[in-house]
Scaffold this active site. Structure first.
Site, mmCIF file in Angstrom:
data_model
loop_
_atom_site.group_PDB
_atom_site.id
_atom_site.type_symbol
_atom_site.label_atom_id
_atom_site.label_comp_id
_atom_site.label_asym_id
_atom_site.label_seq_id
_atom_site.Cartn_x
_atom_site.Cartn_y
_atom_site.Cartn_z
ATOM 1 N N ASP A 169 0.871 -1.169 0.000
ATOM 2 C CA ASP A 169 0.000 0.000 0.000
ATOM 3 C C ASP A 169 0.916 1.228 0.000
ATOM 4 O O ASP A 169 2.123 1.113 0.258
ATOM 5 C CB ASP A 169 -0.886 -0.031 1.253
ATOM 6 C CG ASP A 169 -1.769 1.192 1.364
ATOM 7 O OD1 ASP A 169 -2.336 1.618 0.343
ATOM 8 O OD2 ASP A 169 -1.879 1.736 2.474
ATOM 9 N N ASP A 228 -0.156 5.046 1.140
ATOM 10 C CA ASP A 228 -0.364 6.030 2.206
ATOM 11 C C ASP A 228 -0.208 5.399 3.581
ATOM 12 O O ASP A 228 -0.842 4.389 3.903
ATOM 13 C CB ASP A 228 -1.753 6.651 2.079
ATOM 14 C CG ASP A 228 -1.908 7.407 0.769
ATOM 15 O OD1 ASP A 228 -1.026 8.219 0.458
ATOM 16 O OD2 ASP A 228 -2.898 7.160 0.047
ATOM 17 N N ASP A 235 -1.299 -0.526 6.063
ATOM 18 C CA ASP A 235 -1.518 0.052 7.396
ATOM 19 C C ASP A 235 -2.947 -0.108 7.880
ATOM 20 O O ASP A 235 -3.243 0.169 9.045
ATOM 21 C CB ASP A 235 -1.190 1.554 7.363
ATOM 22 C CG ASP A 235 -2.224 2.346 6.589
ATOM 23 O OD1 ASP A 235 -2.921 3.174 7.201
ATOM 24 O OD2 ASP A 235 -2.357 2.133 5.371
#
Length: 582
Positions: free
Chosen positions: A98, A100, A380
């Protein structure tokens, strides 16, 4: 290696370019040669236990001489990679990331602060009273749960029992929490009521909602603005924040000045470079659009890569606008991004080296001809990234939780406090056990039956009563000492909510339960992989059970026997039935 000098040169040349060790060969060559010289086949003769012990000792010496941390040192560090389920990186063919809060970490105060401000502006335009409010990130931590029915923010333990709660911006007392939630458990499947704060992106939303709960309770919000209940208020806040993201104002501002919002990590591109050169296929799978992804990755990666490499050179496949979590569950139309301006054309098959928009995880597997546990996905967000890729595809998973570094250090600072608290609780347990035993003796006496033991039966009534009164007073005074210490436990991490991974002194938080359930490994940042090799075998630690206390008795006996010079293995712990007279 028959020639120690050549061995020295080979090992030295291997590590010098990365700045790991700098050797002065003329001065250290003889010692270094003795370390790397294996001594031929004769060194491998004998029982394997003895050979392994000798080789492990020499390996530790060589690692230390090279300035490389041993395999266990990184585990005991805030930058360690922690293992819930055994994971062998050698069996991983592809690693997906991922973007961000994973490949790049935002300054939470800056990023979420601006998101909050845009949200407040939109709420103001909708007629909400927002004057005088300011962004306060200390109000919330990751892993809390919003109760949309009651206007509360709660912290549940691993079973869903609520341990702490805040109404609006006011923390509730332990008694109030017990009265309000004594018969209720948090059930994240009930999405109409509970909202789990999975990621740092949730901070601005939670702060805005809790502050608006205060305004609703004060009567400052009229029915013309929004429904006068907490669910309607949450919907209005979510709409205002969603508008800030959809209109693109926030991301446009970040793209124009990324240095104000992104915390650079020079080690992160190098960690990915190690993985790529080790033969791993690297994937970038992000919900962000192409323009934002390209701008932010250029800023965060390009200046730290060698030989004029660009961030695109790291990845075998890039997928933007992925629409996770649906990306892991179903298929969306696939488009290939064909120009730097983001022009796209329909595409029916992804190829290595391509840049795409949409698609699905199944398409990724088919394109790379790998599937399931050959792929490690790193993100995250517990739901969007980790649980969905685990549940639907059986991908291996890694969770990035930046707060782990702060929590790790907070636990160290709290060690003395927690040791004192545990000691007091143990003292109370002993005192309380005696009180309960005497209480049972008194109960039996009133029924004309003997107590548990002859000595207890022979105690006179006055002595029994006085002893119980004294013990009760001691327990009351211990409670007065313990209660505020329990409240303060974890304040080095968050004064309101305590530790991220714990709910109370003894138990895990609901967040930690989710991490253990869905993340094979977890760590604070992707660059922590740089402290390991791409061939690392991560072992999960022993999971202690309630009945594992037998090991305590064995350790106590071993300590006692060692003082007398007796071998512990000659006297293993033996448990006997309490009715056999021993």
């Amino acid at each position: 290696m028959s020639n120690p000098t050549i061995s020295t040169l080979l090992v030295t040349s291997l590590f010098l370019p990365f700045g790991i060790v700098s050797l002065s060969l003329p001065r250290k060559a003889s010692h270094f040669s003795s370390l790397v010289g294996l001594g031929g086949r004769s060194a491998l003769e004998g029982p394997i236990e003895e050979v392994a012990r000798a080789e492990a000792g020499e390996a530790e010496d060589l690692l230390r001489h090279l300035g490389i941390p041993g395999p266990f040192s990184s585990r005991y560090s805030p930058r360690g990679i922690f293992c819930s389920r055994t994971l062998n990186l050698r069996s991983i063919s592809a690693i997906g990331y991922d973007m961000d809060y994973t490949l790049m970490h935002y300054n939470v105060m800056a990023w979420e602060g601006r998101a909050y401000e845009y949200c407040m502006d939109n709420l103001r335009n909708m007629g909400f009273p927002v004057d005088g409010l300011a962004f306060d990130p200390d109000l919330v931590i990751r892993g809390l749960v919003i109760d949309k029915e009651k206007g509360n923010l709660v912290k549940p333990d691993r079973f869903g029992y609520i341990k702490r709660a805040m109404h609006g911006t006011t923390m509730l007392s332990t008694r109030a929490v017990s009265e309000m939630y004594g018969r209720e458990l948090v059930d994240l499947r009930n999405e109409s009521r509970w909202v789990f704060l999975n990621t740092l992106f949730s901070v601005s939303e939670a702060v805005a909602f809790m502050q608006m709960v205060d305004r609703l309770d004060e009567g400052a919000i009229s029915a013309e603005i929004a429904p006068l209940h907490y669910k309607g208020l949450y919907k209005a806040v979510g709409k205002a924040l969603f508008k800030a993201h959809v209109e693109g104002q926030l991301k446009n501002e970040i793209m124009s000045k990324p240095e104000l919002f992104v915390e650079p990590d020079p080690e992160m591109p190098l960690a990915l470079l190690d993985q790529k050169e080790a033969g791993k296929k690297l994937l970038l799978i992000t919900n962000s659009d192409y323009h934002y992804t390209d701008k932010m990755m250029q800023h965060s990666f390009n200046k730290f890569l060698p030989n004029d490499m660009g961030w695109r050179d790291l990845f075998d496949m890039v997928i933007v606008s992925a629409r996770k979590p649906e990306f892991f569950q179903m298929s969306h139309p696939l488009y290939e991004v064909v120009t730097d301006e983001g022009l796209m054309r329909p595409c029916f098959k992804a190829c290595t080296g391509g840049l795409y928009s949409g698609g699905s995880a199944q398409m990724v597997e088919n394109s790379l001809k790998i599937h399931g546990d050959e792929i490690l996905y790193v993100g995250d967000h517990i739901h969007t990234d980790v649980s969905q890729s685990k549940v639907h595809l059986r991908w291996r998973t890694a969770l990035i939780c930046r707060e782990l570094e702060e929590e790790y250090n907070a636990l160290i600072r709290s060690s003395s406090h927690r040791a004192t608290l545990i000691d007091l609780i143990n003292q109370k347990e002993v005192v309380g056990d005696l009180f309960n035993q005497l209480r049972l003796a008194l109960q039996r006496r009133t029924k004309g039956r003997p107590a548990q033991t002859l000595a207890a039966t022979n105690m006179d009534n006055q002595g029994l009563t006085e002893t119980m009164q004294k013990l009760l007073l001691v327990m009351q005074r211990l409670d007065e000492k313990i209660a505020p210490m329990l409240e303060a436990d974890g304040e080095h991490f968050s004064k309101r909510w305590g530790f991220l991974s714990r709910a109370g002194l003894w138990d895990k938080s609901h967040l930690m339960r989710q991490i253990e359930k869905y993340a094979d490994i977890y760590t604070s940042r992707v660059s922590n992989f740089l402290h390991y090799t791409p061939f690392m075998y991560f072992h999960s630690q022993e999971q202690t059970l309630a009945h594992d206390s037998y090991s305590w008795y064995q350790s106590q006996l071993n300590g006692l026997l060692s003082k007398t010079g007796v071998k512990p293995e000659d006297h293993p712990v033996k448990f006997t039935d309490s009715n056999d007279g021993h």
